[in-house]
Write a protein that holds these residues in place. Sequence first.
Motif, PDB file in Angstrom:
ATOM      1  N   ARG A  71       0.757  -1.186   0.073  1.00 19.35           N
ATOM      2  CA  ARG A  71       0.164  -0.105  -0.027  1.00 19.35           C
ATOM      3  C   ARG A  71       0.931   1.244  -0.031  1.00 19.35           C
ATOM      4  N   PHE A  72       0.715   2.183  -1.046  1.00 23.54           N
ATOM      5  CA  PHE A  72       1.468   3.304  -1.147  1.00 23.54           C
ATOM      6  C   PHE A  72       0.547   4.443  -0.816  1.00 23.54           C
ATOM      7  N   LYS A  73       1.148   5.389  -0.210  1.00 25.13           N
ATOM      8  CA  LYS A  73       0.249   6.780  -0.009  1.00 25.13           C
ATOM      9  C   LYS A  73       1.572   7.739   0.035  1.00 25.13           C
ATOM     10  N   GLY A  74       1.741   8.639  -0.821  1.00 24.69           N
ATOM     11  CA  GLY A  74       2.596   9.566  -0.887  1.00 24.69           C
ATOM     12  C   GLY A  74       4.044   9.028  -0.841  1.00 24.69           C
ATOM     13  N   SER A  75       4.821   9.352   0.221  1.00 19.57           N
ATOM     14  CA  SER A  75       6.098   8.720   0.473  1.00 19.57           C
ATOM     15  C   SER A  75       6.201   7.664   1.382  1.00 19.57           C
ATOM     16  N   LYS A  76       5.073   7.156   1.844  1.00 15.74           N
ATOM     17  CA  LYS A  76       4.780   6.085   2.661  1.00 15.74           C
ATOM     18  C   LYS A  76       4.406   4.658   2.042  1.00 15.74           C
ATOM     19  N   MET A  77       4.903   3.641   2.379  1.00 14.26           N
ATOM     20  CA  MET A  77       4.984   2.447   1.812  1.00 14.26           C
ATOM     21  C   MET A  77       4.591   1.200   3.046  1.00 14.26           C
ATOM     22  N   THR A  78       3.284   0.692   3.007  1.00 11.06           N
ATOM     23  CA  THR A  78       3.135  -0.454   3.976  1.00 11.06           C
ATOM     24  C   THR A  78       2.959  -1.751   3.100  1.00 11.06           C
ATOM     25  N   SER A  79       3.816  -2.762   3.676  1.00 13.92           N
ATOM     26  CA  SER A  79       3.829  -4.164   3.066  1.00 13.92           C
ATOM     27  C   SER A  79       2.881  -4.940   3.926  1.00 13.92           C
ATOM     28  N   LEU A  80       1.840  -5.556   3.442  1.00 15.81           N
ATOM     29  CA  LEU A  80       1.161  -6.513   4.374  1.00 15.81           C
ATOM     30  C   LEU A  80       0.999  -7.925   3.813  1.00 15.81           C
ATOM     31  N   ALA A  81       1.530  -8.856   4.836  1.00 11.84           N
ATOM     32  CA  ALA A  81       1.460 -10.040   4.454  1.00 11.84           C
ATOM     33  C   ALA A  81       0.651 -11.162   5.389  1.00 11.84           C
ATOM     34  N   THR A  82       0.130 -11.985   5.032  1.00 12.07           N
ATOM     35  CA  THR A  82      -0.526 -12.782   5.933  1.00 12.07           C
ATOM     36  C   THR A  82      -0.317 -14.269   5.468  1.00 12.07           C
ATOM     37  N   GLU A  83      -0.417 -15.110   6.373  1.00  7.99           N
ATOM     38  CA  GLU A  83      -0.037 -16.501   6.233  1.00  7.99           C
ATOM     39  C   GLU A  83      -0.789 -17.449   7.133  1.00  7.99           C
ATOM     40  N   LYS A  84      -1.567 -18.593   6.454  1.00  7.26           N
ATOM     41  CA  LYS A  84      -2.409 -19.228   7.237  1.00  7.26           C
ATOM     42  C   LYS A  84      -1.912 -20.685   6.747  1.00  7.26           C
ATOM     43  N   GLN A  85      -1.683 -21.489   7.933  1.00 10.83           N
ATOM     44  CA  GLN A  85      -1.599 -22.951   7.652  1.00 10.83           C
ATOM     45  C   GLN A  85      -2.554 -23.574   7.824  1.00 10.83           C
ATOM     46  N   LEU A  86      -2.906 -24.370   6.299  1.00 12.14           N
ATOM     47  CA  LEU A  86      -4.249 -24.884   6.128  1.00 12.14           C
ATOM     48  C   LEU A  86      -4.516 -25.983   7.118  1.00 12.14           C
ATOM     49  N   SER A  87      -3.479 -26.722   7.703  1.00  9.97           N
ATOM     50  CA  SER A  87      -3.856 -27.897   8.218  1.00  9.97           C
ATOM     51  C   SER A  87      -4.382 -27.530   9.664  1.00  9.97           C
ATOM     52  N   THR A  88      -3.878 -26.521  10.372  1.00 13.02           N
ATOM     53  CA  THR A  88      -4.260 -26.026  11.626  1.00 13.02           C
ATOM     54  C   THR A  88      -5.146 -24.761  11.636  1.00 13.02           C
ATOM     55  N   GLY A  89      -4.992 -24.092  10.757  1.00 12.29           N
ATOM     56  CA  GLY A  89      -5.921 -22.565  10.659  1.00 12.29           C
ATOM     57  C   GLY A  89      -5.097 -21.693  11.278  1.00 12.29           C
ATOM     58  N   ASN A  90      -4.119 -22.050  11.790  1.00  8.78           N
ATOM     59  CA  ASN A  90      -3.307 -20.832  12.488  1.00  8.78           C
ATOM     60  C   ASN A  90      -2.947 -19.682  11.492  1.00  8.78           C
ATOM     61  N   GLU A  91      -3.018 -18.455  11.701  1.00  9.86           N
ATOM     62  CA  GLU A  91      -2.772 -17.588  10.927  1.00  9.86           C
ATOM     63  C   GLU A  91      -1.961 -16.381  11.430  1.00  9.86           C
ATOM     64  N   GLU A  92      -0.870 -15.709  10.841  1.00  6.85           N
ATOM     65  CA  GLU A  92      -0.019 -14.818  11.303  1.00  6.85           C
ATOM     66  C   GLU A  92      -0.036 -13.483  10.080  1.00  6.85           C
ATOM     67  N   GLU A  93       0.030 -12.501  10.643  1.00  9.91           N
ATOM     68  CA  GLU A  93       0.034 -11.336   9.873  1.00  9.91           C
ATOM     69  C   GLU A  93       1.433 -10.452   9.898  1.00  9.91           C
ATOM     70  N   TYR A  94       1.940  -9.948   8.871  1.00  7.43           N
ATOM     71  CA  TYR A  94       3.253  -9.662   8.988  1.00  7.43           C
ATOM     72  C   TYR A  94       3.001  -8.039   8.247  1.00  7.43           C
TER      73      TYR A  94
END
Length: 153
Positions: A71-94
């Motif tokens: 996500r870019f806005k002006g001179s700022k960038m945000t990187s957003l990544a999510t990861e979900k383990q399919l076998s357990t449903g555990n999810e993490e956000e970076y």
Amino acid sequence: MTHLTYTSFLFMTLLIVSSCSKEKDEETLDGVWKVVSLVHKDCLDLSDNKEITFIDGCATENGYLGCWELRFKGSKMTSLATEKQLSTGNEEEYREEIFFKIVEDKFLYCDNEQFTNCDEWFDVEIKENILVLGFPDGYSIENCYSVATFVKQ
């Protein structure tokens, strides 16, 4: 994608370079960009050459559903990544927020909006709603040339 892959992926979002003026790129980049592909090519180990295709910014690999957007806005960038383990449903956000500026065809990332202590990033190509990032040292796989392609939403 594995946890390590997404951690590396998030780190590598901080590695971009641009070829237009600062004002034009900031206007062009403003918005949300979702990844559509990640290609590893010219790898020393030929078995590392591969392409991962993402649908709506997400892909399934090795038992994980991973999604990534910038996500870019002006001179700022945000990187957003999510990861979900399919076998357990555990999810993490970076989430990573940085400031960037473009100087002489180079995209620099900085810790603050005063643009001090900046580092240079890698190759970038911007065409209308497509952003292509090239990583000469490889992204998540060393000794390859990696290319991540994003589409503006």
